[in-house]
Structure formats: C-alpha cells, structure tokens
Enzyme design. Structure first.
Site, PDB file in Angstrom:
ATOM      1  NE  ARG A  46      -4.745  23.040   2.158  1.00 53.21           N
ATOM      2  CZ  ARG A  46      -4.192  23.951   2.997  1.00 53.21           C
ATOM      3  NH1 ARG A  46      -3.270  23.573   3.863  1.00 53.21           N
ATOM      4  NH2 ARG A  46      -4.553  25.197   2.948  1.00 53.21           N
ATOM      5  CE1 TYR A  98      -0.867   0.921 -10.926  1.00 50.05           C
ATOM      6  CE2 TYR A  98      -0.032   3.117 -10.459  1.00 50.05           C
ATOM      7  CZ  TYR A  98      -1.011   2.290 -10.971  1.00 50.05           C
ATOM      8  OH  TYR A  98      -2.130   2.847 -11.517  1.00 50.05           O
ATOM      9  CG  ASP A 170       2.229  -0.002  -3.672  1.00 48.63           C
ATOM     10  OD1 ASP A 170       1.214  -0.554  -3.181  1.00 48.63           O
ATOM     11  OD2 ASP A 170       2.190   0.670  -4.712  1.00 48.63           O
ATOM     12  CE  LYS A 195      -5.858   0.161  -8.247  1.00 49.30           C
ATOM     13  NZ  LYS A 195      -4.408   0.197  -8.298  1.00 49.30           N
TER      14      LYS A 195
END
Ligand SMILES: *Cc1c(COP(=O)(O)O)cnc(C)c1O
Length: 377
Positions: A46, A98, A170, A195
């Site tokens: 992590r 978004y 973004d 994407k």
C-alpha cells in the site's frame, strides 16, 4: 527527448535486475526487512510497490511534474486529491465537469464541510467572481465532456495565482501527449487512466501528478492513508498502454478529424462539436494550450428519433460508456454518462436527447464512415 521517444525510454525500459525489456509485475504485498533499524525502500505494497513506482515515475516524467501517484480508478484519484482539503475550504469547479466528480462533490465532500461552487469556466470572469476568502483551489477540465467546451487554462491559472489558489486539471481527454497543464502553471494533473493512457478498454485506473514537495507530501499521505492504490497487474497494463499512447492518439485524432468533417456534411446531422473543426468555439485558445484536438467528438442529429435509431443501428462501433480505447465507442449521454443530472440542468448545459458522443478508435476510417452512414439512414 520528444514525447514519442519519452514514452518508450521512460527510465524503466530495461529491467535493472535481468535486462528484460519489460518491468516485472511485483505481485507482492510485503517485503523482507534485513535490518529492522534501516527499513528498506519497499516495506508494504500500500505504501509502495516497484511496478506501481515505475508507473508513477513514468507519468510524472511525461507530465513534466515532480511526483506521480497511481490509484485504483480515476474517481479514486480525484477523490484522493479532493481529500487534501479541509472543512471550511471552498473549491471552484467547472460546471460541465465529469459526472462522477460532480457526484462525489455534491454527495460526499459536501458532508465533510468542503464547499464547492460550479461555474461556467469558459467565462474567466465567472471564475474570478466565484472566488472568496475561503477558496483554496480551482478544478478544471478542458475540452469538457461531452460538448468539448474550451477553458482558457493560462487565463484561469493567472487568476488563481494572483489569489494564491491551487489549480487542478483533469487532463483525461487530452493525455500528456496533447496537453501538459503543469507546464502552463497548474499544480496538480489528474487522469482517468482507464481512457487513453490504458487505451485498450481493459483496465480501470487513475493517475495524479503534482508539482513541488509540499503537494507531493499531502497527496502521498492520502494515498497511503486512504489506501485507494492501483495494483501491480494494472500498473503494468498502464505502463504497456503508455508506450503506444502517441501513435494511437495520432491515428485516432486523424480519424476523428475526417469523421467530424464527414458528419458536418450529413443532412441528418445538425451540429458537430470537435476542437479540430475550423468554427469550433474556443479553437484558438485550445491550440494555444494543446497540441491536437484529441479523438473524442460529439454531434447532434436533426431529430431525437434519428439519434435513438442511430444508437440502435450502429454495428461496427460499440455502444458503451467510456472512451479512449482502440475501438470506436459511441455513447448516448442523456441515458448514460449524464443520466444522473436533472433534465432541466442537462438541457441548460446543452446535453439534449439528440446528442451522441463518439470516441474514435483505430479502425480504418472508410469502414467507420460506412457504419455511421448506414446507422444514420
Ligand atoms: C472516466 C473519467 C473519469 C473517472 O475515471 P474512472 O477511471 O472511471 O474512475 C474522470 N474524469 C474524466 C474526464 C473521465 O472521462
């Protein structure tokens, strides 16, 4: 080095241990500690994993930032960045952001006392007027989804810097190949790597790149504390996807331009939204901050019925949410990505029942046009 070379020669192109031309997938959760007084670089995945680190350094290199972070999704990346703020802080976000960012702001972060204003960022004076003494950051997305509205990044950054605010961008639609907001003065860049960066519709992931030690420390503290990390397999898939980002984007945006121009000529198409078209609003600003129009466009049909029958009759292109993959994907925003926005608000934003979004893929353009032609008929 130029971008197309950098994606291949990212510092991890040859594995230091074996000479392999691909970074190993370190499928490990924990690491042996030889000397308990001197903990090694990696102690728990992590906190850090070698495959994830290769991806994080690569995206920082490509975005020209100081530190990169990989998360389990684009929304995990966005939520983790928003988590560096505190109760009482105010953030200005572009109104056509978004849908997931809109939802997480209105349903989750507002409950923690983070105040968010949505503004039409296409108008810089609206950004300026929404700033108050508690404002800490401006969050932008350009071109926006699905109408490809352009925000003047340099103009917005100038306003923000005058007031000491952070600028978060973004950059999913453009990728670091076409637009590098940190070079324009932004502080944090975010990607849904699902994407264009992944590029093959086979992985969900998010990336963040920041400038400066202080922001790196803050985002790392959330990444390690909140724990929405990307796993080693998916980190490897994104590293592989990145190697072909430039060639995919070059080919896909070339296809997109041809398709956009063809759509303009069709009697059943009333409007085409694509920054590559001569008359696209904000085109000049777009090309002053980005190196290409990208591979996403949208269009409106003359009637709502035509849009519905197009969606039901398209054959080669997939009908799906998401974008940026090797295959062409058409989506119907009012029923998919923007279904959760109330109709009235949707219509005010121009997201109408005759709107179709297209993420143009790597198919041969003649086949794509033939498919679009039969579906429009
Ligand atoms: C898809 C997308 C996101 C969310 O990313 P996920 O990987 O789906 O969580 C955020 N911003 C933009 C612009 C997107 O297209």
């Amino acid at each position: 080095m130029k971008f197309g070379t950098k994606v291949i020669h990212n510092g991890y192109e040859i594995d230091k241990c074996t000479g392999a031309l691909s970074i190993p997938i370190y499928q490990a959760s924990t690491y042996h500690q030889q000397d308990i007084d001197n903990p090694p670089e990696f102690d728990y995945s992590r906190s850090g994993n070698p495959t994830r680190k290769a991806l994080e350094e690569t995206i920082a290199f490509l975005e020209c930032g100081d530190k990169g972070f990989a998360f389990s999704s684009g929304m995990a990346a966005i939520s983790s960045v928003l988590s560096i703020f505190s109760t009482g802080d105010h953030i200005v976000i572009c109104e056509d952001v978004y849908g997931g960012t809109y939802r997480v702001s209105n349903n989750i972060f507002n409950r923690y006392g983070i105040e968010i204003s949505f503004v039409n960022a296409g108008d810089l004076s609206e950004i300026e007027n929404s700033i108050k003494s508690s404002t800490k950051a401006i969050f932008l997305e350009t071109p926006s989804n699905p109408l490809m509205k352009i925000t003047d990044l340099k103009g917005a950054i100038k306003i923000a810097k005058n007031k000491g605010l952070l600028v978060i961008v973004d950059n999913t639609f453009m990728s670091p190949y076409l637009q590098r907001p940190l070079e324009l003065g932004a502080d944090i860049v975010i990607h849904s790597a699902t994407k264009f960066i992944g590029g093959h519709s086979d992985v969900v992931g998010g990336l963040v790149v920041v400038k400066g030690k202080e922001l790196a420390r803050k985002v790392y503290s959330v990444q390690n504390g909140f724990g929405a990390i990307l796993g080693p397999q998916d980190s490897w898939l994104l590293l592989r996807g990145l190697k072909t980002l430039k060639v995919r984007m070059d080919y896909q945006q070339n296809n997109a331009l041809i398709l956009a121009k063809w759509l303009l000529e069709q009697p059943k198409v009333s409007k085409v939204f694509y920054p590559g078209l001569e008359n696209h609003p904000g085109r000049e600003i777009h090309f002053s901050q980005a190196q290409g129009p990208g591979a996403v466009l949208s269009f409106k049909t003359t009637g709502n019925e035509t849009a519905r029958s197009f969606m039901n009759n398209i054959r080669l292109a997939a009908v799906a949410v998401s974008l940026g993959g090797v295959e062409t994907i058409v989506s119907y925003p009012v029923k998919m990505s923007h279904a959760s926005i109330p109709r009235q608000e949707r219509e005010r934003l121009g997201i109408s029942d005759n709107l179709i979004r297209v993420s143009v893929g790597l198919e041969e353009i003649e086949d794509l046009i033939a498919d679009f032609e039969q579906a429009l008929k």
